[in-house]
Scaffold this motif. Structure first.
Motif, PDB file in Angstrom:
ATOM      1  N   GLY A  85      10.981   4.106 -36.704  1.00  0.00           N
ATOM      2  CA  GLY A  85       9.765   3.342 -36.458  1.00  0.00           C
ATOM      3  C   GLY A  85       9.587   3.192 -34.960  1.00  0.00           C
ATOM      4  N   HIS A  86       8.492   2.556 -34.537  1.00  0.00           N
ATOM      5  CA  HIS A  86       8.326   2.342 -33.094  1.00  0.00           C
ATOM      6  C   HIS A  86       7.945   0.901 -32.774  1.00  0.00           C
ATOM      7  CE1 HIS A  86       3.811   2.805 -32.984  1.00  0.00           C
ATOM      8  NE2 HIS A  86       4.021   3.626 -33.991  1.00  0.00           N
ATOM      9  N   TYR A  87       8.506   0.410 -31.663  1.00  0.00           N
ATOM     10  CA  TYR A  87       8.251  -0.972 -31.262  1.00  0.00           C
ATOM     11  C   TYR A  87       7.213  -1.062 -30.147  1.00  0.00           C
ATOM     12  CZ  TYR A  87      11.634  -0.049 -27.444  1.00  0.00           C
ATOM     13  OH  TYR A  87      12.279   0.477 -26.359  1.00  0.00           O
ATOM     14  N   VAL A  89       3.329  -0.453 -28.572  1.00  0.00           N
ATOM     15  CA  VAL A  89       1.976  -0.570 -29.120  1.00  0.00           C
ATOM     16  C   VAL A  89       0.962   0.057 -28.158  1.00  0.00           C
ATOM     17  CG1 VAL A  89       2.570  -2.720 -30.339  1.00  0.00           C
ATOM     18  CG2 VAL A  89       1.477  -2.855 -28.075  1.00  0.00           C
ATOM     19  N   GLN A  90      -0.220   0.277 -28.680  1.00  0.00           N
ATOM     20  CA  GLN A  90      -1.327   0.793 -27.861  1.00  0.00           C
ATOM     21  C   GLN A  90      -1.868  -0.312 -26.949  1.00  0.00           C
ATOM     22  OE1 GLN A  90      -3.402   3.702 -27.788  1.00  0.00           O
ATOM     23  NE2 GLN A  90      -1.825   4.826 -28.901  1.00  0.00           N
ATOM     24  N   PRO A  91      -2.465   0.054 -25.830  1.00  0.00           N
ATOM     25  CA  PRO A  91      -3.153  -0.962 -25.017  1.00  0.00           C
ATOM     26  C   PRO A  91      -4.238  -1.636 -25.872  1.00  0.00           C
ATOM     27  CG  PRO A  91      -3.019   1.145 -23.852  1.00  0.00           C
ATOM     28  CD  PRO A  91      -2.558   1.402 -25.250  1.00  0.00           C
ATOM     29  N   GLU A 157       8.358   4.739 -27.369  1.00  0.00           N
ATOM     30  CA  GLU A 157       7.427   5.629 -26.661  1.00  0.00           C
ATOM     31  C   GLU A 157       6.534   6.440 -27.602  1.00  0.00           C
ATOM     32  OE1 GLU A 157       9.480   6.736 -22.497  1.00  0.00           O
ATOM     33  OE2 GLU A 157      10.358   7.815 -24.187  1.00  0.00           O
ATOM     34  N   GLU A 158       6.423   6.013 -28.861  1.00  0.00           N
ATOM     35  CA  GLU A 158       5.622   6.796 -29.803  1.00  0.00           C
ATOM     36  C   GLU A 158       4.181   6.885 -29.361  1.00  0.00           C
ATOM     37  OE1 GLU A 158       3.321   8.229 -33.113  1.00  0.00           O
ATOM     38  OE2 GLU A 158       3.031   6.328 -32.115  1.00  0.00           O
ATOM     39  N   GLU A 159       3.646   5.768 -28.889  1.00  0.00           N
ATOM     40  CA  GLU A 159       2.220   5.746 -28.541  1.00  0.00           C
ATOM     41  C   GLU A 159       1.905   6.527 -27.264  1.00  0.00           C
ATOM     42  OE1 GLU A 159       0.247   4.995 -30.690  1.00  0.00           O
ATOM     43  OE2 GLU A 159       0.823   3.243 -31.838  1.00  0.00           O
ATOM     44  N   VAL A 160       2.929   6.993 -26.580  1.00  0.00           N
ATOM     45  CA  VAL A 160       2.676   7.821 -25.408  1.00  0.00           C
ATOM     46  C   VAL A 160       3.281   9.221 -25.579  1.00  0.00           C
ATOM     47  CG1 VAL A 160       2.256   6.018 -23.694  1.00  0.00           C
ATOM     48  CG2 VAL A 160       4.607   6.654 -24.217  1.00  0.00           C
ATOM     49  N   THR A 186       2.180   4.974 -41.489  1.00  0.00           N
ATOM     50  CA  THR A 186       0.952   5.607 -41.971  1.00  0.00           C
ATOM     51  C   THR A 186       0.249   4.596 -42.869  1.00  0.00           C
ATOM     52  OG1 THR A 186       2.243   6.556 -43.787  1.00  0.00           O
ATOM     53  CG2 THR A 186       1.905   7.968 -41.877  1.00  0.00           C
ATOM     54  N   GLY A 187      -0.697   5.069 -43.664  1.00  0.00           N
ATOM     55  CA  GLY A 187      -1.437   4.140 -44.514  1.00  0.00           C
ATOM     56  C   GLY A 187      -1.400   4.559 -45.964  1.00  0.00           C
ATOM     57  N   MET A 188      -2.126   3.775 -46.774  1.00  0.00           N
ATOM     58  CA  MET A 188      -2.300   4.141 -48.178  1.00  0.00           C
ATOM     59  C   MET A 188      -3.778   3.963 -48.532  1.00  0.00           C
ATOM     60  SD  MET A 188      -0.529   0.975 -50.170  1.00  0.00           S
ATOM     61  CE  MET A 188      -1.200  -0.673 -50.078  1.00  0.00           C
ATOM     62  N   MET A 332      -6.900  17.915 -29.603  1.00  0.00           N
ATOM     63  CA  MET A 332      -7.089  18.810 -30.743  1.00  0.00           C
ATOM     64  C   MET A 332      -6.089  18.403 -31.816  1.00  0.00           C
ATOM     65  SD  MET A 332      -7.549  22.250 -28.530  1.00  0.00           S
ATOM     66  CE  MET A 332      -6.718  21.523 -27.106  1.00  0.00           C
ATOM     67  N   ARG A 333      -6.592  18.037 -32.971  1.00  0.00           N
ATOM     68  CA  ARG A 333      -5.716  17.740 -34.117  1.00  0.00           C
ATOM     69  C   ARG A 333      -5.456  19.061 -34.811  1.00  0.00           C
ATOM     70  NH1 ARG A 333      -3.664  12.368 -34.193  1.00  0.00           N
ATOM     71  NH2 ARG A 333      -5.146  11.338 -32.838  1.00  0.00           N
ATOM     72  N   LEU A 334      -4.217  19.316 -35.111  1.00  0.00           N
ATOM     73  CA  LEU A 334      -3.839  20.622 -35.639  1.00  0.00           C
ATOM     74  C   LEU A 334      -3.268  20.489 -37.039  1.00  0.00           C
ATOM     75  CD1 LEU A 334      -2.094  21.788 -32.356  1.00  0.00           C
ATOM     76  CD2 LEU A 334      -4.489  22.089 -33.015  1.00  0.00           C
ATOM     77  N   SER A 404      -1.258  11.613 -36.546  1.00  0.00           N
ATOM     78  CA  SER A 404      -0.114  12.400 -36.079  1.00  0.00           C
ATOM     79  C   SER A 404       1.060  11.499 -35.740  1.00  0.00           C
ATOM     80  CB  SER A 404      -0.493  13.167 -34.804  1.00  0.00           C
ATOM     81  OG  SER A 404      -1.688  13.887 -34.987  1.00  0.00           O
ATOM     82  N   ILE A 405       2.239  11.936 -36.087  1.00  0.00           N
ATOM     83  CA  ILE A 405       3.475  11.357 -35.542  1.00  0.00           C
ATOM     84  C   ILE A 405       4.232  12.591 -35.060  1.00  0.00           C
ATOM     85  CG2 ILE A 405       5.451   9.831 -35.955  1.00  0.00           C
ATOM     86  CD1 ILE A 405       4.040   8.784 -38.465  1.00  0.00           C
ATOM     87  N   PRO A 406       3.944  12.980 -33.807  1.00  0.00           N
ATOM     88  CA  PRO A 406       4.336  14.311 -33.344  1.00  0.00           C
ATOM     89  C   PRO A 406       5.829  14.632 -33.495  1.00  0.00           C
ATOM     90  CG  PRO A 406       2.845  13.282 -31.777  1.00  0.00           C
ATOM     91  CD  PRO A 406       3.178  12.235 -32.798  1.00  0.00           C
TER      92      PRO A 406
HETATM   93  N1  BES Z   1       1.086   5.458 -36.648  1.00  0.00           N
HETATM   94  C1  BES Z   1       0.229   6.328 -35.925  1.00  0.00           C
HETATM   95  C2  BES Z   1      -0.080   7.608 -36.675  1.00  0.00           C
HETATM   96  C3  BES Z   1      -0.761   7.477 -38.014  1.00  0.00           C
HETATM   97  C4  BES Z   1      -1.528   6.383 -38.357  1.00  0.00           C
HETATM   98  C5  BES Z   1      -0.618   8.500 -38.907  1.00  0.00           C
HETATM   99  C6  BES Z   1      -2.126   6.300 -39.595  1.00  0.00           C
HETATM  100  C7  BES Z   1      -1.238   8.438 -40.138  1.00  0.00           C
HETATM  101  C8  BES Z   1      -1.979   7.324 -40.492  1.00  0.00           C
HETATM  102  C9  BES Z   1       0.868   6.657 -34.597  1.00  0.00           C
HETATM  103  O1  BES Z   1       1.378   5.521 -33.955  1.00  0.00           O
HETATM  104  C10 BES Z   1      -0.177   7.223 -33.687  1.00  0.00           C
HETATM  105  O2  BES Z   1      -1.046   6.494 -33.298  1.00  0.00           O
HETATM  106  N2  BES Z   1      -0.091   8.500 -33.329  1.00  0.00           N
HETATM  107  C11 BES Z   1      -0.973   9.055 -32.357  1.00  0.00           C
HETATM  108  C12 BES Z   1      -0.323  10.181 -31.634  1.00  0.00           C
HETATM  109  C13 BES Z   1       0.515   9.755 -30.492  1.00  0.00           C
HETATM  110  C14 BES Z   1       1.056  10.957 -29.759  1.00  0.00           C
HETATM  111  C15 BES Z   1      -0.207   8.840 -29.527  1.00  0.00           C
HETATM  112  C16 BES Z   1      -2.211   9.571 -33.027  1.00  0.00           C
HETATM  113  O3  BES Z   1      -2.221   9.960 -34.190  1.00  0.00           O
HETATM  114  O4  BES Z   1      -3.237   9.577 -32.313  1.00  0.00           O
END
Ligand code: BES
Ligand code: MN
Ligand code: MN
Length: 462
Positions: A85-87, A89-91, A157-160, A186-188, A332-334, A404-406
């Motif tokens: 998981g990640h601790y 957050v986004q700005p 560092e997930e959000e970056v 993720t979500g449901m 670009m989302r791939l 994405s969760i790269p």
């Molecule tokens: N938790 C999200 C990704 C996510 C959210 C996947 C909801 C599926 C459903 C993750 O923290 C995130 O925001 N990922 C970024 C990429 C990251 C490199 C900044 C994204 O998807 O923009």
């Protein structure tokens, strides 16, 4: 498993208050002004893991923010679940659009969350969802029902872009050895429609810069005679999609997986209301690639989007000027099989080739990652499916997500195990947006469901 709902009921207030305390720390990884808060959050997580029952917890330094690692081993012959998981957050900006300050959590009810939701940056992404695992673990430990070994790897560092996690994983394969990786980030589909995420999109993120004359010019004296970088940039960007909204970069689609009609028919069975979707976003029509539905466009198809664009005069009033430079950030989302580094190269070559004489173009890659798909036949998926069935009374629907969760595909590659994405957030929870929130019902349901994953995974592994 016994007494899980009663344990949750008894400790509900504490479970909420502990999360609220974590949400008060502004762990914004993108902004170096918050460095000490990000580090403080890592310390707080360490102490939470210790209290919940880990044998050892360490704060592992990296070139960036540290990774909190904890573990509890009960028997070497039993399987090990690795929780990620990640601790960070986004700005929170734009701040003026928040109804309450982003780091002063409040509980309010919403249409989707009649039992209340916690409003704060990180409530759903990912502190709230990560903390469900800490509490589920606490319950299993304190009620003597932990069925297997557990490891936690919580990064900052997930959000970056998780720039340092790859190296950490590669140099700590043994420490991270596991039988399955469990993630709630993720979500449901809805609270009465549980789903398990079976795919994530990859990502290539670049910044572009177009330079015209060596200085800003008077738009009367020079206008019409030299290239205006903003005019040129917008023209170049506009040409990246054709009239059918296909991306025009040569070879961009070469590796995109074409789903069979059966798979697409299966996907289309997931409940979805286009009317509600449009209503929730206040739009009169959806928009996207011809030949695909809304759910396909945001899951199995790649995209190219401008995330920000700037240049020239944007202050009060008017200033007549031809700017020297114009910029844009493009993502670009791939989809699985598209290699993000290859796509970054294709983009760069194509974008440079679009530049007319009279301007210079610079493309700077930021970060990226591969997409991910997981089969529903794995033990991990089966265990997750049974866990949802147990606590929701319904079989969950497998669904690919557009987010994405790269780092996820690197986990599979380096640690050779499957990743199970048990997300409990809703699309309407406003992650990355003002007024992010996480339903209290969702938080507690996650805590209740996770122990069953452990149970069924251990049973199915035998
Ligand atoms: N938790 C999200 C990704 C996510 C959210 C996947 C909801 C599926 C459903 C993750 O923290 C995130 O925001 N990922 C970024 C990429 C990251 C490199 C900044 C994204 O998807 O923009
Ligand atoms: Mn996240
Ligand atoms: Mn995020």
């Amino acid at each position: 498993m016994k007494n899980i709902p009663s344990y949750i009921k008894e400790h509900k207030e504490r479970f909420l208050n502990e999360l609220i305390e974590l949400l008060k720390i502004p762990s914004i990884s993108a902004d170096s002004a918050y460095k000490s808060d990000v580090l403080k959050t890592a310390e707080a997580i360490k102490s939470c893991l210790e209290k919940a029952g880990c044998d050892t917890v360490e704060i592992c330094p990296t070139a960036g923010y540290p990774i909190v690692y904890g573990k509890k081993t009960i028997d070497k012959n039993l399987p090990t679940v690795l929780v990620y998981g990640h601790y960070d957050v986004q700005p929170p900006d734009p701040l003026n659009l928040w109804n309450s300050p982003p780091f002063e959590p409040v509980i309010k009810t919403t249409e989707k969350h009649p039992d209340g939701a916690i409003f704060a940056r990180g409530a759903c992404d990912d502190k709230g969802q990560m903390y469900m695992h800490v509490k589920a673990f606490e319950i299993m430990v304190k009620t003597n029902q932990l069925p297997c070994n557990v490891k936690f790897m919580i990064e900052g560092e997930e959000e970056v872009g998780s720039a340092n996690l790859g190296d950490f994983v590669k140099s700590n394969r043994d420490k991270l050895k596991n039988d399955v990786i469990l993630i709630s980030d993720t979500g449901m589909i809805a609270n009465d429609t549980p789903s398990i995420t079976t795919g994530l999109r990859g990502l290539s993120y670049v910044e572009v810069e177009v330079t015209g004359p060596n200085r800003d010019l008077h738009s009367g004296l020079y206008g019409g005679a030299v290239a205006n970088p903003i005019n040129i940039l917008t023209k170049m960007i506009a040409s990246l999609h054709n009239e059918n909204n296909h991306i025009t970069i040569p070879e961009f689609y070469d590796k995109v997986e074409e789903l069979s009609t059966e798979e697409r028919t299966e996907m289309a069975k997931a409940p979805f209301s286009l009317e509600n979707y449009k209503k929730a976003l206040d739009i009169d029509a959806v928009y996207g690639e011809d030949g695909f539905t809304t759910n396909e466009r945001n899951s199995i198809r790649p995209t190219l989007d401008v995330n920000g664009i700037w240049g020239g005069y944007i202050g009060e009033g008017a200033k007549t000027v031809i700017p020297s430079k114009a910029y844009a950030k493009i993502s670009m989302r791939l989809v699985p099989n598209q290699d993000w580094q290859e796509i970054t190269k294709l983009f760069t070559a194509h974008f440079e080739s679009l530049a007319p004489k009279g301007v210079k173009v610079k493309v700077t890659p930021h970060h990226g990652g591969q997409g991910y798909v997981t089969p529903i036949s794995s033990i991990g998926y089966q265990a997750a499916s049974k866990a949802y069935e147990q606590t929701f009374g319904k079989k969950p629907i497998p669904q690919r997500s557009g987010g994405s969760i790269p780092i996820v595909s690197l986990f599979e590659q380096e640690l050779e195990s499957k990743i199970i994405l048990m997300g409990f957030g809703l699309d309407s929870d406003a992650i990355h947006s003002p007024n992010e929130h996480f339903g209290i019902w969702n938080y507690l349901k996650g805590i209740e469901t996770i122990p069953y994953f452990y149970k069924y995974f251990t049973e199915l592994s035998k």
